[in-house]
Design an enzyme around this catalytic site. Sequence first.
Site, PDB file in Angstrom:
ATOM      1  CG  ASN A  25      -7.518  -1.412  -5.176  1.00 12.99           C
ATOM      2  OD1 ASN A  25      -7.664  -2.754  -5.131  1.00 12.99           O
ATOM      3  ND2 ASN A  25      -8.657  -0.932  -4.611  1.00 12.99           N
ATOM      4  CG  ASP A  67      -2.115   1.295   1.356  1.00 10.28           C
ATOM      5  OD1 ASP A  67      -2.274   1.381   0.383  1.00 10.28           O
ATOM      6  OD2 ASP A  67      -2.582   1.496   2.249  1.00 10.28           O
TER       7      ASP A  67
HETATM    8  C1  IPE Z   1      -5.811  -2.481  -0.046  1.00 12.05           C
HETATM    9  O1  IPE Z   1      -4.830  -1.168  -0.095  1.00 12.05           O
HETATM   10  C2  IPE Z   1      -5.733  -2.972  -1.518  1.00 12.05           C
HETATM   11  C3  IPE Z   1      -4.463  -3.575  -2.328  1.00 12.05           C
HETATM   12  C4  IPE Z   1      -2.894  -3.107  -1.887  1.00 12.05           C
HETATM   13  C5  IPE Z   1      -4.286  -4.071  -3.701  1.00 12.05           C
HETATM   14  P1  IPE Z   1      -6.244  -0.247  -0.505  1.00 12.05           P
HETATM   15  O2  IPE Z   1      -6.032   1.478  -0.420  1.00 12.05           O
HETATM   16  O3  IPE Z   1      -7.269  -0.256  -1.482  1.00 12.05           O
HETATM   17  O4  IPE Z   1      -6.361  -0.487   0.844  1.00 12.05           O
HETATM   18  P2  IPE Z   1      -7.714   0.676   1.987  1.00 12.05           P
HETATM   19  O5  IPE Z   1      -9.184   1.244   0.386  1.00 12.05           O
HETATM   20  O6  IPE Z   1      -7.290   2.262   2.168  1.00 12.05           O
HETATM   21  O7  IPE Z   1      -7.869   0.137   3.213  1.00 12.05           O
HETATM   22  C1  IPE Z   2      -1.532  -0.133  -3.647  1.00 12.05           C
HETATM   23  O1  IPE Z   2      -1.390   1.158  -3.215  1.00 12.05           O
HETATM   24  C2  IPE Z   2      -1.786  -0.637  -4.679  1.00 12.05           C
HETATM   25  C3  IPE Z   2      -3.006  -0.149  -4.853  1.00 12.05           C
HETATM   26  C4  IPE Z   2      -4.451  -0.779  -4.180  1.00 12.05           C
HETATM   27  C5  IPE Z   2      -3.268  -1.750  -6.640  1.00 12.05           C
HETATM   28  P1  IPE Z   2      -2.354   2.691  -3.541  1.00 12.05           P
HETATM   29  O2  IPE Z   2      -3.213   2.916  -4.997  1.00 12.05           O
HETATM   30  O3  IPE Z   2      -3.623   2.412  -2.877  1.00 12.05           O
HETATM   31  O4  IPE Z   2      -2.216   3.868  -2.653  1.00 12.05           O
HETATM   32  P2  IPE Z   2      -2.375   5.153  -1.416  1.00 12.05           P
HETATM   33  O5  IPE Z   2      -2.942   4.165  -0.415  1.00 12.05           O
HETATM   34  O6  IPE Z   2      -3.246   5.615  -2.362  1.00 12.05           O
HETATM   35  O7  IPE Z   2      -1.252   5.504  -0.841  1.00 12.05           O
HETATM   36 MG    MG Z   3      -4.084   2.551  -0.828  1.00  8.50          MG
END
Ligand code: IPE
Ligand code: IPE
Ligand code: MG
Length: 252
Positions: free
Chosen positions: A69, A21
């Site tokens: 997502n 993340d």
């Molecule tokens: C969790 O991250 C899913 C992945 C890393 C693929 P998110 O960024 O989607 O999770 P939330 O929304 O902060 O809980």
């Molecule tokens: C994790 O990084 C990757 C996916 C969930 C696909 P994020 O895209 O959630 O990055 P933040 O949490 O918005 O910084």
């Molecule tokens: Mg995230």
Amino acid sequence: MDYKEKLDIDNIPQHVAIIMDGNGRWAKEKGQMRLFGHATGVESVREALTAATEMKIKFLTLYAFSTENWNRPKAEVDGLMDLLVNTIASEIESLHNNDVRLLTIGDTNHLPDGCRNELLKAIERTASNKGTVLILALNYSAKLEIKQAIKRIAEKYKEGSIELDDIDDQLVHDHLYTAGIPDPELMIRTSGEIRISNFLLWQLAYSELHFTPVLWPDFKKEDFYRAVYEYQTRERRFGLIGEQLNELNKDD
Ligand code: IPE
Ligand code: IPE
Ligand code: MG
């Protein structure tokens, strides 16, 4: 501190799961588009896989895309799918040469055709490899995984092939995406968020959890060694008391 040097090689987890993340925030800090963060995150995937292989961690599960997502802006979702196809296509030979076996968990039937085909090719190509097993969680939801398991178990009960008393931990395990794979001893989440976000709810029941503020594109091998080192300092009690564990360890 050199954490790799300090690791106890007799206490390496068999399975580590990572919620990768923080790509978006990393890019924003640099005044870049979110997709630049995702693309840079691929380098951290390489680092994590190399570190896992060096530590002889057998299973590495990476949460790459959740069912939630899909609700992100279309351009980001499309960009992530393109990145997945291109990364698998460009990495497949290197994965194979490093004896890595690729698996996926999640509802991969509902990924775009191009993604699914590239994944199937890579899974087939690496099927007989004996090294680290890289498990990508794609279009993954733990609640969906558990619901699907319940439905299949209910069907078997209805047709009479199992009794109610057959429904135990092992039977549930056998109906999850992770059937045959040991539960992760360690789960790491980057980016400072302290939540599970619908990841491996059944399998994480007794995992040690490691939360780090490091954003995923900044996550390097040293961060992984450190997480495993800290895991090794924990006492995993499984409901017992410390004295009982000392007794058990004496018998080893
Ligand atoms: C969790 O991250 C899913 C992945 C890393 C693929 P998110 O960024 O989607 O999770 P939330 O929304 O902060 O809980
Ligand atoms: C994790 O990084 C990757 C996916 C969930 C696909 P994020 O895209 O959630 O990055 P933040 O949490 O918005 O910084
Ligand atoms: Mg995230």
